[in-house]
Design a protein around this motif. Sequence first.
Motif, mmCIF file in Angstrom:
data_model
loop_
_atom_site.group_PDB
_atom_site.id
_atom_site.type_symbol
_atom_site.label_atom_id
_atom_site.label_comp_id
_atom_site.label_asym_id
_atom_site.label_seq_id
_atom_site.Cartn_x
_atom_site.Cartn_y
_atom_site.Cartn_z
ATOM 1 N N ASN A 130 0.805 -1.213 0.000
ATOM 2 C CA ASN A 130 0.000 0.000 0.000
ATOM 3 C C ASN A 130 0.846 1.273 0.000
ATOM 4 O O ASN A 130 0.410 2.332 0.437
ATOM 5 C CB ASN A 130 -1.016 0.008 1.152
ATOM 6 C CG ASN A 130 -0.393 -0.050 2.535
ATOM 7 O OD1 ASN A 130 0.691 0.477 2.756
ATOM 8 N ND2 ASN A 130 -1.088 -0.692 3.477
ATOM 9 N N THR A 131 2.079 1.146 -0.510
ATOM 10 C CA THR A 131 2.945 2.296 -0.729
ATOM 11 C C THR A 131 3.371 2.320 -2.191
ATOM 12 O O THR A 131 3.161 1.363 -2.941
ATOM 13 C CB THR A 131 4.197 2.230 0.157
ATOM 14 O OG1 THR A 131 4.955 1.055 -0.192
ATOM 15 C CG2 THR A 131 3.842 2.144 1.619
ATOM 16 N N SER A 132 3.996 3.405 -2.608
ATOM 17 C CA SER A 132 4.400 3.546 -4.009
ATOM 18 C C SER A 132 5.515 2.575 -4.368
ATOM 19 O O SER A 132 6.291 2.145 -3.518
ATOM 20 C CB SER A 132 4.866 4.978 -4.278
ATOM 21 O OG SER A 132 5.933 5.323 -3.406
ATOM 22 N N GLU A 202 0.254 9.032 -4.412
ATOM 23 C CA GLU A 202 0.166 7.864 -3.546
ATOM 24 C C GLU A 202 1.560 7.419 -3.091
ATOM 25 O O GLU A 202 1.916 6.255 -3.189
ATOM 26 C CB GLU A 202 -0.535 6.717 -4.287
ATOM 27 C CG GLU A 202 -1.969 7.021 -4.653
ATOM 28 C CD GLU A 202 -2.604 5.972 -5.571
ATOM 29 O OE1 GLU A 202 -3.802 6.068 -5.834
ATOM 30 O OE2 GLU A 202 -1.867 5.056 -6.031
ATOM 31 N N ALA A 203 2.368 8.367 -2.605
ATOM 32 C CA ALA A 203 3.675 7.990 -2.060
ATOM 33 C C ALA A 203 3.482 6.911 -1.004
ATOM 34 O O ALA A 203 4.172 5.887 -0.987
ATOM 35 C CB ALA A 203 4.366 9.212 -1.461
ATOM 36 N N PHE A 204 2.524 7.156 -0.126
ATOM 37 C CA PHE A 204 1.991 6.157 0.798
ATOM 38 C C PHE A 204 0.478 6.250 0.670
ATOM 39 O O PHE A 204 -0.076 7.355 0.567
ATOM 40 C CB PHE A 204 2.426 6.439 2.241
ATOM 41 C CG PHE A 204 3.877 6.167 2.519
ATOM 42 C CD1 PHE A 204 4.272 4.998 3.160
ATOM 43 C CD2 PHE A 204 4.850 7.068 2.128
ATOM 44 C CE1 PHE A 204 5.616 4.738 3.406
ATOM 45 C CE2 PHE A 204 6.192 6.821 2.365
ATOM 46 C CZ PHE A 204 6.575 5.644 3.009
ATOM 47 N N GLY A 205 -0.201 5.114 0.714
ATOM 48 C CA GLY A 205 -1.639 5.117 0.522
ATOM 49 C C GLY A 205 -2.395 5.974 1.516
ATOM 50 O O GLY A 205 -3.485 6.481 1.215
ATOM 51 N N GLY A 226 -5.550 5.564 -11.591
ATOM 52 C CA GLY A 226 -4.517 4.968 -10.752
ATOM 53 C C GLY A 226 -3.550 6.032 -10.268
ATOM 54 O O GLY A 226 -3.634 7.218 -10.631
ATOM 55 N N GLY A 227 -2.611 5.615 -9.415
ATOM 56 C CA GLY A 227 -1.629 6.546 -8.875
ATOM 57 C C GLY A 227 -0.288 5.872 -8.688
ATOM 58 O O GLY A 227 -0.008 4.842 -9.312
ATOM 59 N N ALA A 228 0.528 6.413 -7.818
ATOM 60 C CA ALA A 228 1.898 5.921 -7.665
ATOM 61 C C ALA A 228 1.972 4.489 -7.169
ATOM 62 O O ALA A 228 2.965 3.800 -7.402
ATOM 63 C CB ALA A 228 2.672 6.839 -6.714
ATOM 64 N N ILE A 229 0.939 4.003 -6.466
ATOM 65 C CA ILE A 229 0.946 2.606 -6.015
ATOM 66 C C ILE A 229 0.905 1.661 -7.208
ATOM 67 O O ILE A 229 1.572 0.622 -7.217
ATOM 68 C CB ILE A 229 -0.229 2.348 -5.051
ATOM 69 C CG1 ILE A 229 0.021 3.070 -3.721
ATOM 70 C CG2 ILE A 229 -0.428 0.850 -4.806
ATOM 71 C CD1 ILE A 229 -1.147 3.009 -2.755
ATOM 72 N N SER A 230 0.162 2.020 -8.238
ATOM 73 C CA SER A 230 0.045 1.163 -9.422
ATOM 74 C C SER A 230 0.958 1.596 -10.564
ATOM 75 O O SER A 230 1.506 0.747 -11.278
ATOM 76 C CB SER A 230 -1.407 1.155 -9.921
ATOM 77 O OG SER A 230 -1.874 2.474 -10.121
ATOM 78 N N LEU A 231 1.152 2.893 -10.737
ATOM 79 C CA LEU A 231 1.916 3.399 -11.876
ATOM 80 C C LEU A 231 3.385 3.621 -11.562
ATOM 81 O O LEU A 231 4.205 3.733 -12.463
ATOM 82 C CB LEU A 231 1.305 4.715 -12.373
ATOM 83 C CG LEU A 231 -0.158 4.646 -12.805
ATOM 84 C CD1 LEU A 231 -0.672 6.041 -13.173
ATOM 85 C CD2 LEU A 231 -0.349 3.680 -13.963
ATOM 86 N N GLY A 232 3.719 3.708 -10.267
ATOM 87 C CA GLY A 232 5.099 3.924 -9.872
ATOM 88 C C GLY A 232 5.343 5.366 -9.465
ATOM 89 O O GLY A 232 4.537 6.264 -9.723
#
Length: 309
Positions: A130-132, A202-205, A226-232
């Motif tokens: 649940n983090t990036s 989404e650095a951290f969820g 989506g965000g950083a959790i899925s896209l990086g």
Amino acid sequence: DVIGEGALGNPWKSQGIQAKFGQVEFFSQVTGAELLAKEKGITREEIDDLAYRSHVNAANACKDNAFRNEIIPTPGLNPKTKENIKLTQDDGIRFHPNRKKLAKLPVLKGKASIITVADPSDGGTITAGNTSQVSDGAAAILICNRRGLQKLGLTPRAKIVSMGLSGTDPKVIFRGPVPATREALKKAGMKIGDVDLYEVNEAFGVVPIAWIKDMKGDVNKLNVHGGAISLGHPLGATGVRMIITLLNALEIRQKRVGVAAICAGGGTGNAMIIERLDSKVIAKGMEREDTKCGNRTEKPTLGGIPSKL
């Protein structure tokens, strides 16, 4: 020499930090994320729901070719087969995320040198799921004034309405996006209800969930692709990537106003409000081919997020 150490890349050992926070060895992002979750009453279930949602939204966006106008097909090499390939989508998207497996991942432990939260009473909330993601990437965007547009003969796709900057407690680190967003809204003479879509990093969820709660926003407008959790979260590229993804989402949905907000080291935060202009421009040589992502994934039932925000 305390001042010398601060000047040499150890800001937590500067005189100002030591005077305010005592003998600080390191500002841990994991610790900061746990502090924010505890402060806002955000549960592990809510954060895992956000992570699951991130992958589902990104997978569906890919399958709907929503990224075709923001990803340049790039030559690459398959590390297993050594075959030459063309990269047309982000590698980090889980097209079949497993919510039950997310719940079983172990909690990360941050350095507890600033405050004792390495073993929170609730067992902790932050996991690798649940983090990036750790990822490589690059992004580019052209910003210019009207004279520059005329000189280059370009048609703009959006304009910057306002920007906000904040500085908050470096122990917690991740409070920054909220006051930065409020400043940007104030400058624009807007309220959160005037904004059509949000991109919150989404650095951290826990960060976008805390932002939604504090801003009293609509979770259905949040990170719709989506965000950083899925896209990086490629450092140095994420901010521009967020603006590009936000703009494309506005164009696809024929919406007008979007806000992007991001946290940064030392408790700072940045926000930008953009307005989509009535133009649909694809730069010469950047026409997209369809991505091969398969069928859409059914949208998840987000137990924690809609019911608790």
